[in-house]
Design an enzyme around this catalytic site. Structure first.
Site, PDB file in Angstrom:
ATOM      1  CB  SER A   1      37.046  51.857  -9.046  1.00 26.33           C
ATOM      2  OG  SER A   1      37.282  53.151  -9.556  1.00 26.33           O
ATOM      3  CD  GLU A   2      33.075  55.806 -10.226  1.00 24.62           C
ATOM      4  OE1 GLU A   2      33.471  55.224  -9.202  1.00 24.62           O
ATOM      5  OE2 GLU A   2      33.193  57.043 -10.410  1.00 24.62           O
ATOM      6  CG  ASN A   3      37.125  52.108 -13.566  1.00 23.17           C
ATOM      7  OD1 ASN A   3      36.988  52.171 -12.342  1.00 23.17           O
ATOM      8  ND2 ASN A   3      38.250  51.781 -14.131  1.00 23.17           N
ATOM      9  N   GLY A   4      34.545  49.521 -12.940  1.00 21.64           N
ATOM     10  CA  GLY A   4      34.397  48.078 -13.065  1.00 21.64           C
ATOM     11  C   GLY A   4      35.341  47.204 -12.275  1.00 21.64           C
TER      12      GLY A   4
ATOM     13  CB  SER B   1      30.022  49.167 -12.245  1.00 19.49           C
ATOM     14  OG  SER B   1      30.612  50.012 -11.295  1.00 19.49           O
TER      15      SER B   1
END
Lengths: 233, 219
Positions: free
Chosen positions: B46-49, B88
């Protein structure tokens, strides 16, 4: 050890003036510097340019600054979930620059690392590319993007020490480490501030050199934006 | 019969292969995680980390410091890791993520995608979508074939502001599975009971149709 500790949020935010550009950490409401935001609301600092992935919700996070019309311009990647934001944007009261999320992160990291500009493929061939220099590398097109130039970075970590060393928790890390040291002055608020020497140097996520001021937030609401659960079997 | 959203997710899950790192967008793509075939190893980014994202937490176990890119509370699986946003998107632009599954408002026959803005109506922003589509080798779009007014969203040319150019490889809709080839959309599969004529009538772009078109297999 160089002591970065300040005693209060008021002291931490000294020097932030009307019209300045701020980098603010957080993703949605996760990992936002909520104590510093509350103090900006109280101080009534206005005409701010705020760089933050999102703009909070109507009554929390940066939404509180929007309600008081303290923000002149937002630079974000995603701004849904905020009716007041939408109203101000559509009426032209608020300038909005929407940029790809990875570009936002990299523009922070570049500022932190002394890299003035970089090429990224994100946004090539879209309206994000308008007015930007593009160049081909190895057969693929890239856009030139510039490091942010900001007055203050305001970030939030889980634990910190008086030397300014920071440790983040879970996905509350997000943009916070990228913004550390990415502005002239970096202010870190933490849930728990300990004496230097207490934290294991092996576990530090961001070294204190990137942080000029650190304080322990008075309280953390840590609001959840989308509470999703599953049933127990 | 046209597929529902769960069934679209089920069909896309068949595209997820062993040892894949996968990024799931908001909406139907998020549902894909529920239907990963048994016996394969997959990690969700998930690109938020976070890498190694698990399912939603049990009630009472939500953690404000643990969310996905849709801001929903999540859990972590053994072997998970957290990282900052620049790292990320390094994973994403550096093509370390094997498969990107995202939603769309329109897709064009050259692989252009539009999913972030309706001028004058909806301006929420692109989030990480522009970075994802500009970099990913393998992009699958989950979308509805037609809008509520019955108009096709599978087009010769996108009408909305683009998210990325010539990047989509495959589309799964409530009616069909389409591949994007250098010659345009190729019809690969049709939803159970949906006729080829119905798909042609629902598609503004031209369709390449070769031989028998099998029905999708959805258990």
């Amino acid at each position: 050890m160089i002591n970065k500790k300040v005693v209060s949020v008021q002291e931490a935010l000294q020097g932030i003036e009307n019209g300045m550009t701020l980098l603010l950490g957080g993703f949605g409401l996760c990992g936002i510097p909520e104590n510093a935001i509350a103090e900006l609301v109280r101080k009534e600092t206005n005409n701010l340019t705020c760089v933050s992935n999102n703009a909070g919700v109507d009554n929390f996070g940066l939404g509180l600054l929007l309600q008081k019309k303290q923000i002149k311009k937002m630079i974000s990647s995603y701004v849904g979930e905020n009716a007041e934001f939408e109203r101000q944007m559509l009426s032209g009261e608020l300038e909005v620059d929407l940029i790809p999320q990875g570009t936002l992160a990299e523009r922070c990291r570049a500022a932190q690392a002394g890299i003035p500009a970089f090429f990224t493929p994100a946004g090539y061939g879209t309206e994000v590319a308008q007015g930007k220099e593009s160049r081909e590398f190895n057969g693929k097109m890239y856009l030139l993007e510039y490091a942010f130039q900001a007055d203050f970075s305001i970030i939030k970590a889980w634990k910190g020490d008086t030397a300014g060393n920071l440790i983040f928790k879970g996905t509350a890390r997000n943009f916070n480490p990228c913004m550390a040291g990415a502005a002239k002055i970096t202010i870190a608020e933490v849930e728990e501030l300990v004496e230097a020497g207490t934290l294991d140097p092996n576990q530090i996520h961001i070294p204190g050199i990137f942080v000029q001021r650190i304080f322990q937030g008075e309280k953390y609401e840590k609001r959840i934006e989308q509470r999703t659960t599953r049933k127990r079997d | 019969m046209a597929l529902n959203k769960e069934q679209i997710a089920k069909r896309i899950a068949q595209e997820v292969k062993d040892k894949y790192f996968v990024n799931l967008g908001i909406g139907i793509p998020t549902l894909v995680a529920n239907y990963i075939p048994e016996g394969i190893e997959v990690e969700f980014q998930s690109e938020n980390g976070i890498l190694g994202m698990g399912s939603f937490p049990f009630e009472g176990e939500e953690d404000a410091d643990l969310i996905n890119a849709g801001k929903q509370t999540i859990t972590v699986l053994p072997g998970a890791s957290f990282f900052d946003s620049a790292t990320s998107f390094g994973m994403i632009r550096g093509q370390h993520v094997d498969l990107t599954i995202l939603g769309a408002m329109e897709v064009a026959q050259n692989g252009d995608i539009a999913n972030w803005k309706i001028p004058g109506k909806m301006v929420k922003g692109m989030g990480g979508a522009m970075d994802l589509v500009a970099s990913a080798e393998n992009i699958i779009v989950a979308m509805m074939h037609v809008n509520k007014a019955g108009e096709s969203k599978i087009l010769k040319k996108c009408t909305l502001p683009l998210t990325g150019v010539a990047c989509v490889k495959k589309i799964v809709t409530e009616l069909a599975v389409l591949a994007i080839t250098p010659q345009g959309f190729q019809l690969l599969e049709r939803a159970p009971g949906v006729s080829i004529e119905h798909i042609i009538a629902s598609t503004e772009a031209d369709l390449i149709i070769k031989g028998e078109i099998p029905e999708m297999r959805i258990d």
